[in-house]
Design a protein around this motif. Sequence first.
Motif, PDB file in Angstrom:
ATOM      1  N   THR A  22       0.836  -1.204   0.000  1.00 51.06           N
ATOM      2  CA  THR A  22       0.000   0.000   0.000  1.00 51.06           C
ATOM      3  C   THR A  22       0.868   1.251   0.000  1.00 51.06           C
ATOM      4  N   TYR A  23       1.892   1.248   0.836  1.00 52.94           N
ATOM      5  CA  TYR A  23       2.790   2.396   0.928  1.00 52.94           C
ATOM      6  C   TYR A  23       3.526   2.619  -0.392  1.00 52.94           C
ATOM      7  N   LEU A  24       4.109   1.543  -0.944  1.00 54.81           N
ATOM      8  CA  LEU A  24       4.919   1.682  -2.157  1.00 54.81           C
ATOM      9  C   LEU A  24       4.062   2.104  -3.345  1.00 54.81           C
ATOM     10  N   LYS A  25       2.857   1.577  -3.415  1.00 54.69           N
ATOM     11  CA  LYS A  25       1.975   1.934  -4.525  1.00 54.69           C
ATOM     12  C   LYS A  25       1.529   3.393  -4.409  1.00 54.69           C
ATOM     13  N   LEU A  26       1.231   3.800  -3.192  1.00 55.06           N
ATOM     14  CA  LEU A  26       0.848   5.203  -2.975  1.00 55.06           C
ATOM     15  C   LEU A  26       1.977   6.137  -3.404  1.00 55.06           C
ATOM     16  N   ARG A  27       3.207   5.801  -3.033  1.00 57.08           N
ATOM     17  CA  ARG A  27       4.357   6.626  -3.408  1.00 57.08           C
ATOM     18  C   ARG A  27       4.558   6.622  -4.927  1.00 57.08           C
ATOM     19  N   ARG A  28       4.463   5.418  -5.502  1.00 59.50           N
ATOM     20  CA  ARG A  28       4.705   5.248  -6.934  1.00 59.50           C
ATOM     21  C   ARG A  28       3.714   6.053  -7.764  1.00 59.50           C
ATOM     22  N   MET A  29       2.495   6.118  -7.304  1.00 59.79           N
ATOM     23  CA  MET A  29       1.459   6.780  -8.098  1.00 59.79           C
ATOM     24  C   MET A  29       1.353   8.275  -7.816  1.00 59.79           C
ATOM     25  N   ASN A  30       2.208   8.772  -6.911  1.00 59.51           N
ATOM     26  CA  ASN A  30       2.143  10.187  -6.553  1.00 59.51           C
ATOM     27  C   ASN A  30       3.537  10.787  -6.420  1.00 59.51           C
ATOM     28  N   THR A  31       4.343  10.636  -7.456  1.00 59.11           N
ATOM     29  CA  THR A  31       5.698  11.170  -7.368  1.00 59.11           C
ATOM     30  C   THR A  31       5.603  12.687  -7.198  1.00 59.11           C
ATOM     31  N   GLY A  32       6.421  13.205  -6.314  1.00 58.12           N
ATOM     32  CA  GLY A  32       6.389  14.643  -6.065  1.00 58.12           C
ATOM     33  C   GLY A  32       5.409  15.030  -4.975  1.00 58.12           C
ATOM     34  N   LYS A  33       4.587  14.075  -4.526  1.00 60.22           N
ATOM     35  CA  LYS A  33       3.687  14.363  -3.398  1.00 60.22           C
ATOM     36  C   LYS A  33       4.076  13.449  -2.242  1.00 60.22           C
ATOM     37  N   PRO A  34       4.923  13.951  -1.360  1.00 64.94           N
ATOM     38  CA  PRO A  34       5.455  13.075  -0.313  1.00 64.94           C
ATOM     39  C   PRO A  34       4.398  12.635   0.696  1.00 64.94           C
ATOM     40  N   PHE A  35       4.632  11.452   1.236  1.00 69.37           N
ATOM     41  CA  PHE A  35       3.885  10.975   2.399  1.00 69.37           C
ATOM     42  C   PHE A  35       4.919  10.838   3.501  1.00 69.37           C
ATOM     43  N   HIS A  36       4.792  11.657   4.528  1.00 73.49           N
ATOM     44  CA  HIS A  36       5.834  11.735   5.551  1.00 73.49           C
ATOM     45  C   HIS A  36       5.645  10.642   6.593  1.00 73.49           C
ATOM     46  N   LEU A  37       6.296   9.518   6.325  1.00 78.66           N
ATOM     47  CA  LEU A  37       6.183   8.352   7.200  1.00 78.66           C
ATOM     48  C   LEU A  37       7.409   8.253   8.099  1.00 78.66           C
ATOM     49  N   ASN A  38       7.177   8.023   9.367  1.00 76.78           N
ATOM     50  CA  ASN A  38       8.268   7.753  10.307  1.00 76.78           C
ATOM     51  C   ASN A  38       8.149   6.301  10.738  1.00 76.78           C
ATOM     52  N   MET A  39       9.013   5.452  10.161  1.00 78.03           N
ATOM     53  CA  MET A  39       8.987   4.049  10.560  1.00 78.03           C
ATOM     54  C   MET A  39      10.075   3.862  11.604  1.00 78.03           C
TER      55      MET A  39
END
Length: 360
Positions: free
Chosen positions: A315-332
């Motif tokens: 889910t995370y990788l797909k979200l990132r892949r489909m929204n390049t330039g729109k960061p999701f600020h995740l702290n793992m």
Amino acid sequence: VPCQIEFLPSVDDLVEPGIYNNFTGFSLNYISKENVSSSNGIFEPLFGGHQSLQEREETYYARNQTLHCGFVQGPEDYPNTGFDLDENDKIYMASCHVVVSSCIFGSSDYLRRPTKSKIGPYSKKNVCFVMFLDELTLGTLSSEGTGPDETGFIGLWRIVVVEKLPYKDMRRAGKVPKFLAHRLFPFAMYSIWLDSKLRLNADPMLIVEYFLWRNKAEYAISVHYDRTCVSEEVLQNKRLNKYNHTAIDEQFYFYQSDGLVKFNESGREPVLPSYVPEGSFIVRAHTPMSNLFSCLWFNEVNRFTSRDQLSFAYTYLKLRRMNTGKPFHLNMFKDCERRAITKLFHHRANETADPPPANP
Ligand SMILES: *[C@@H]1O[C@H](CO)[C@@H](O)[C@H](O)[C@H]1NC(C)=O
Ligand SMILES: *[C@@H]1O[C@H](CO)[C@@H](O)[C@H](O)[C@H]1NC(C)=O
Ligand SMILES: *[C@@H]1O[C@H](CO)[C@@H](O)[C@H](O)[C@H]1NC(C)=O
Ligand SMILES: *[C@@H]1O[C@H](CO)[C@@H](O)[C@H](O)[C@H]1NC(C)=O
Ligand SMILES: *[C@@H]1O[C@H](CO)[C@@H](O)[C@H](O)[C@H]1NC(C)=O
């Protein structure tokens, strides 16, 4: 072993940072009612709704949209789809700005109260501590003499009883409060999720400062204490018979065919420190990107197996892949940090997949 966490000494000087104004902005609406008519004329309303794969694909774009995110009702005069709450509880929940929440369904756990001495006066006054219970669990606790007082509280926990759980599988039902805090607490800006096997051992405002503000993050979750690759998680789930093996395989193959590759520790793009989260403790700012991620992850759990560690990385990788330039600020963050602020107990049913607590 838990590690040292450098919390601020007190909440007195906390100032909410302006960082969230800078995060990706868009507006989400949620499908509240469905009218699908199937070919054979039989329509079964479902809490998660009936999302086609094409619709699912579209939801991954971080943009203004209306999407499935639980709480979907069928047409009038169909039975409602569940997770029913008392009106007074809803009013209370709508008043919350910072929330700590947890749930026990099916009497699977004892109730663990937050360590009162660690929760400062500000949080006691301003943070909502909400424990969702089903009738069965409420009955068990009451019969053991540990039920709510006349004001509806057990210690700091305000008890909210959920009627008509939307899934037969209690673990799946538990994903509703776990992932959908932004739906349940529509005016909250921050939420902390805690599995019922954990006791909260730190002040919620200090947690928000440490895991979100200080890290300029909108979503914080810990890495798994042992596994880093989804394929290991798949094997482990089968080994421990956590779920129907065919269903696990179907989900994993689907993800692989949509780009999920093995975790590569020496990879040039360390997109994530691990592909497997330990999702028993989650800290969230209810920003659009964070809310979207929560909906997407919930929808995966609704569509496939309820083992949420299997769908996190995809889910995370797909979200990132489909929204390049729109960061999701995740702290793992590190698992030892999770251990530093929560105390782990065994489930009532004694079937936890965790290793024994570090400090028994
Ligand atoms: C917003 O982001 C810009 C560019 O990254 C940065 O220069 C600015 O300081 C940020 N503003 C805030 C309030 O964080
Ligand atoms: C839902 O079905 C009702 C009755 O068949 C119909 O009147 C209505 O327009 C439908 N609504 C949508 C959104 O399709
Ligand atoms: C998205 O929705 C917001 C709020 O409803 C609105 O102000 C904005 O113009 C919309 N953006 C687009 C691209 O439609
Ligand atoms: C296991 O999952 C498969 C695929 O989803 C399904 O066809 C099968 O009926 C399930 N088996 C059981 C025992 O539920
Ligand atoms: C892992 O990443 C490194 C560096 O990018 C690369 O050389 C290697 O082939 C990758 N390994 C696998 C199994 O993909």
